[in-house]
Design a protein around this motif. Structure first.
Motif, mmCIF file in Angstrom:
data_model
loop_
_atom_site.group_PDB
_atom_site.id
_atom_site.type_symbol
_atom_site.label_atom_id
_atom_site.label_comp_id
_atom_site.label_asym_id
_atom_site.label_seq_id
_atom_site.Cartn_x
_atom_site.Cartn_y
_atom_site.Cartn_z
ATOM 1 N N VAL A 318 55.698 -61.645 -39.128
ATOM 2 C CA VAL A 318 56.446 -62.359 -40.166
ATOM 3 C C VAL A 318 57.190 -63.545 -39.562
ATOM 4 N N ARG A 319 57.779 -63.343 -38.387
ATOM 5 C CA ARG A 319 58.518 -64.429 -37.731
ATOM 6 C C ARG A 319 57.587 -65.594 -37.398
ATOM 7 N N LEU A 320 56.431 -65.293 -36.842
ATOM 8 C CA LEU A 320 55.481 -66.348 -36.478
ATOM 9 C C LEU A 320 54.977 -67.086 -37.717
ATOM 10 N N MET A 321 54.732 -66.348 -38.785
ATOM 11 C CA MET A 321 54.256 -66.972 -40.019
ATOM 12 C C MET A 321 55.290 -67.927 -40.583
ATOM 13 N N GLN A 322 56.567 -67.525 -40.547
ATOM 14 C CA GLN A 322 57.634 -68.365 -41.079
ATOM 15 C C GLN A 322 57.873 -69.587 -40.190
ATOM 16 N N GLU A 323 57.863 -69.384 -38.885
ATOM 17 C CA GLU A 323 58.106 -70.500 -37.975
ATOM 18 C C GLU A 323 57.019 -71.565 -38.088
ATOM 19 N N ALA A 324 55.748 -71.110 -38.139
ATOM 20 C CA ALA A 324 54.629 -72.051 -38.188
ATOM 21 C C ALA A 324 54.312 -72.497 -39.608
ATOM 22 N N GLN A 325 54.978 -71.869 -40.609
ATOM 23 C CA GLN A 325 54.669 -72.131 -42.020
ATOM 24 C C GLN A 325 53.162 -72.028 -42.246
ATOM 25 N N ALA A 326 52.589 -70.963 -41.681
ATOM 26 C CA ALA A 326 51.142 -70.744 -41.733
ATOM 27 C C ALA A 326 50.773 -69.893 -42.942
ATOM 28 N N PRO A 327 49.567 -70.051 -43.464
ATOM 29 C CA PRO A 327 49.138 -69.242 -44.610
ATOM 30 C C PRO A 327 48.797 -67.803 -44.236
ATOM 31 N N ALA A 328 48.592 -67.540 -42.933
ATOM 32 C CA ALA A 328 48.214 -66.204 -42.493
ATOM 33 C C ALA A 328 48.518 -66.058 -41.010
ATOM 34 N N VAL A 329 48.508 -64.814 -40.557
ATOM 35 C CA VAL A 329 48.640 -64.495 -39.133
ATOM 36 C C VAL A 329 47.430 -63.665 -38.738
ATOM 37 N N ALA A 330 46.788 -64.046 -37.639
ATOM 38 C CA ALA A 330 45.636 -63.291 -37.149
ATOM 39 C C ALA A 330 46.117 -62.060 -36.384
ATOM 40 N N VAL A 331 45.426 -60.938 -36.581
ATOM 41 C CA VAL A 331 45.732 -59.705 -35.851
ATOM 42 C C VAL A 331 44.574 -59.448 -34.886
ATOM 43 N N LEU A 332 44.905 -59.317 -33.603
ATOM 44 C CA LEU A 332 43.895 -59.204 -32.559
ATOM 45 C C LEU A 332 43.954 -57.841 -31.885
ATOM 46 N N ASP A 333 42.824 -57.453 -31.269
ATOM 47 C CA ASP A 333 42.831 -56.257 -30.432
ATOM 48 C C ASP A 333 43.093 -56.661 -28.982
ATOM 49 N N SER A 334 42.957 -55.706 -28.071
ATOM 50 C CA SER A 334 43.268 -55.980 -26.676
ATOM 51 C C SER A 334 42.277 -56.920 -26.007
ATOM 52 N N HIS A 335 41.125 -57.144 -26.655
ATOM 53 C CA HIS A 335 40.132 -58.086 -26.136
ATOM 54 C C HIS A 335 40.185 -59.422 -26.877
ATOM 55 N N ASP A 336 41.272 -59.650 -27.595
ATOM 56 C CA ASP A 336 41.496 -60.893 -28.344
ATOM 57 C C ASP A 336 40.457 -61.122 -29.433
ATOM 58 N N ARG A 337 39.875 -60.041 -29.927
ATOM 59 C CA ARG A 337 38.953 -60.152 -31.048
ATOM 60 C C ARG A 337 39.718 -59.996 -32.357
ATOM 61 N N LEU A 338 39.290 -60.725 -33.360
ATOM 62 C CA LEU A 338 39.955 -60.671 -34.667
ATOM 63 C C LEU A 338 39.628 -59.352 -35.363
ATOM 64 N N VAL A 339 40.665 -58.590 -35.704
ATOM 65 C CA VAL A 339 40.462 -57.309 -36.391
ATOM 66 C C VAL A 339 41.161 -57.267 -37.742
ATOM 67 N N GLY A 340 41.957 -58.272 -38.064
ATOM 68 C CA GLY A 340 42.634 -58.247 -39.354
ATOM 69 C C GLY A 340 43.408 -59.525 -39.615
ATOM 70 N N LEU A 341 43.892 -59.631 -40.831
ATOM 71 C CA LEU A 341 44.707 -60.769 -41.245
ATOM 72 C C LEU A 341 45.938 -60.262 -41.974
ATOM 73 N N ILE A 342 47.048 -60.927 -41.744
ATOM 74 C CA ILE A 342 48.273 -60.679 -42.512
ATOM 75 C C ILE A 342 48.574 -61.947 -43.297
ATOM 76 N N THR A 343 48.695 -61.828 -44.610
ATOM 77 C CA THR A 343 48.984 -62.969 -45.470
ATOM 78 C C THR A 343 50.256 -62.687 -46.267
ATOM 79 N N HIS A 344 50.731 -63.699 -46.975
ATOM 80 C CA HIS A 344 51.905 -63.504 -47.839
ATOM 81 C C HIS A 344 51.607 -62.448 -48.903
ATOM 82 N N GLU A 345 50.338 -62.396 -49.355
ATOM 83 C CA GLU A 345 49.969 -61.428 -50.383
ATOM 84 C C GLU A 345 50.047 -60.005 -49.855
ATOM 85 N N THR A 346 49.565 -59.778 -48.623
ATOM 86 C CA THR A 346 49.602 -58.415 -48.086
ATOM 87 C C THR A 346 51.044 -57.957 -47.853
#
Length: 375
Positions: A318-346
């Motif tokens: 939430v902090r990163l999303m607010q600071e960057a005023q981004a539409p979403a935040v990427a959620v990564l695993d330990s290998h930096d692969r995309l495993v999910g998204l966090i949006t304002h809607e979620t």
């Protein structure tokens, strides 16, 4: 904030002016012109500019106090009813917020004291309250405005500084969310009072009432999000099933996905599942209009999307999303692969689920993990 223009940058803080501020200047010019002609009109505009210079100094008082605790102020926006300093994050301790909140009114106290001292202490209360009279002394009126700003901002209700002081004092004994809710409720009650008085006396109070009510509601919602986010992980609330785009895709193919799914944001990933960027619905429409459906989707891609590990606290997302005023935040695993998204809607859905849960139930973390998730 939309409909605002950059007019400069001071100490890393961008100074913006909302377009409605210029409407205020026009209104002031005509009001004073009717009273005393052209000379009074221009003096009225100069007085308003001087008042807002004091407002800017007030907001920079907050900014300098916040910097003491390592909190940056990305921008300050001037509105017809005052200024708004946007902090990159909320203070972590109640006493920090108390210091930051009181720093703004303290600046106005110093300005008023300096003006009265410069006038030799001859400014009386009767003169200082004649703020709207262009025939009264310019500096005396300016001192009066600064005293009014102190008294108005210390009203113990959001979004005024006094509301933040009240929350800081309550948060010493109560939870942050509960303290915020009390201060926000007082702010909303004050908004109804302003609205009622506006109907009877001054329509400008109605505009102030709307702003106070919305700001108080937003503050309460942010506190609720912060309270919930502290207790869950990013992986608990991320969207796990979503469509992605390859870098070689066209805008037309992106539009097909937009129409075939309920998504508004589409990650662009490489062959190994690493995030390269994000394309939003608005980005697609912009490129579609300018370059057509055969344009590469990458030309609409946003890079530098904030990312968190799925085992990190949602608070960080939430902090990163607010600071960057981004539409979403990427959620990564330990290998930096995309495993999910966090949006304002979620995040909004999570808050609704929490509110609908019977008392005593808790938000359960997802413990079942697939082989791919065990990282």
């Amino acid at each position: 904030m939309g409909w605002s223009f950059n007019i400069g940058k001071i100490g890393g803080t961008v100074l913006r002016v909302h377009v409605t501020f210029f409407l205020l200047l026009v209104w002031i010019w005509f009001m004073h012109y009717q009273i005393g002609g052209s000379a009074a009109a221009w003096e009225g505009v100069a007085f308003i500019l001087a008042v807002f210079a004091c407002v800017v100094l007030h907001e920079f008082g907050h900014a300098l106090a916040a910097r003491r605790y390592g909190i940056r102020t990305p921008d300050i926006t001037l509105l017809p009813i005052g200024g708004l300093a946007r902090l990159e994050r909320m203070p972590e301790e109640p006493m920090q917020e108390l210091v930051i909140a009181i720093a703004g009114p303290l600046v106005n106290v110093i300005i008023a004291a300096l003006i009265i001292f410069a006038l030799g202490g001859s400014a009386g209360i009767e003169q200082m309250i004649q703020v709207e009279d262009p025939r009264a002394d310019f500096l005396v009126r300016l001192a009066g405005v600064n005293i009014f700003l102190v008294l108005f901002n210390l009203i113990p209700a959001f979004p005024m500084d006094g509301g933040r002081v009240l929350r800081a004092l309550l948060a010493i004994r109560l939870s942050w969310a509960r303290a915020t809710q009390i201060a926000a409720n007082i702010g909303q009650g004050l908004a109804f009072l302003f609205g009622f008085l506006g109907l009877l006396y001054n329509p400008l109070l109605i505009f102030i009432a709307i702003f106070v009510y919305l700001a108080a509601s937003a503050e309460a919602q942010n506190a609720q999000i912060r309270s919930v986010a502290n207790s869950v992980l990013a992986g608990d609330v991320m969207v796990r099933k979503f469509a992605t785009l390859d870098r070689s895709a066209t805008v037309g193919e992106a539009i097909d996905l937009l129409l075939a799914t309920t998504q508004n944001e589409f990650p662009v990933v490489d062959g190994n599942g690493h995030l390269e960027g994000l394309i939003t619905r608005n980005d697609m429409m912009r490129v579609l209009k300018d370059a057509g459906p055969d344009a590469p989707a990458a030309s609409a891609m946003r890079t530098g999307l904030p990312a968190v590990h799925r085992r990190q606290s949602l608070t960080e997302g939430v902090r990163l999303m607010q600071e960057a005023q981004a539409p979403a935040v990427a959620v990564l695993d330990s290998h930096d692969r995309l495993v999910g998204l966090i949006t304002h809607e979620t995040i909004g859905e999570m808050i609704m689920v929490r509110a609908a849960m019977p008392e005593g139930f808790r938000f359960k973390r997802r413990t079942g993990r697939s082989r791919q998730d065990r990282s």
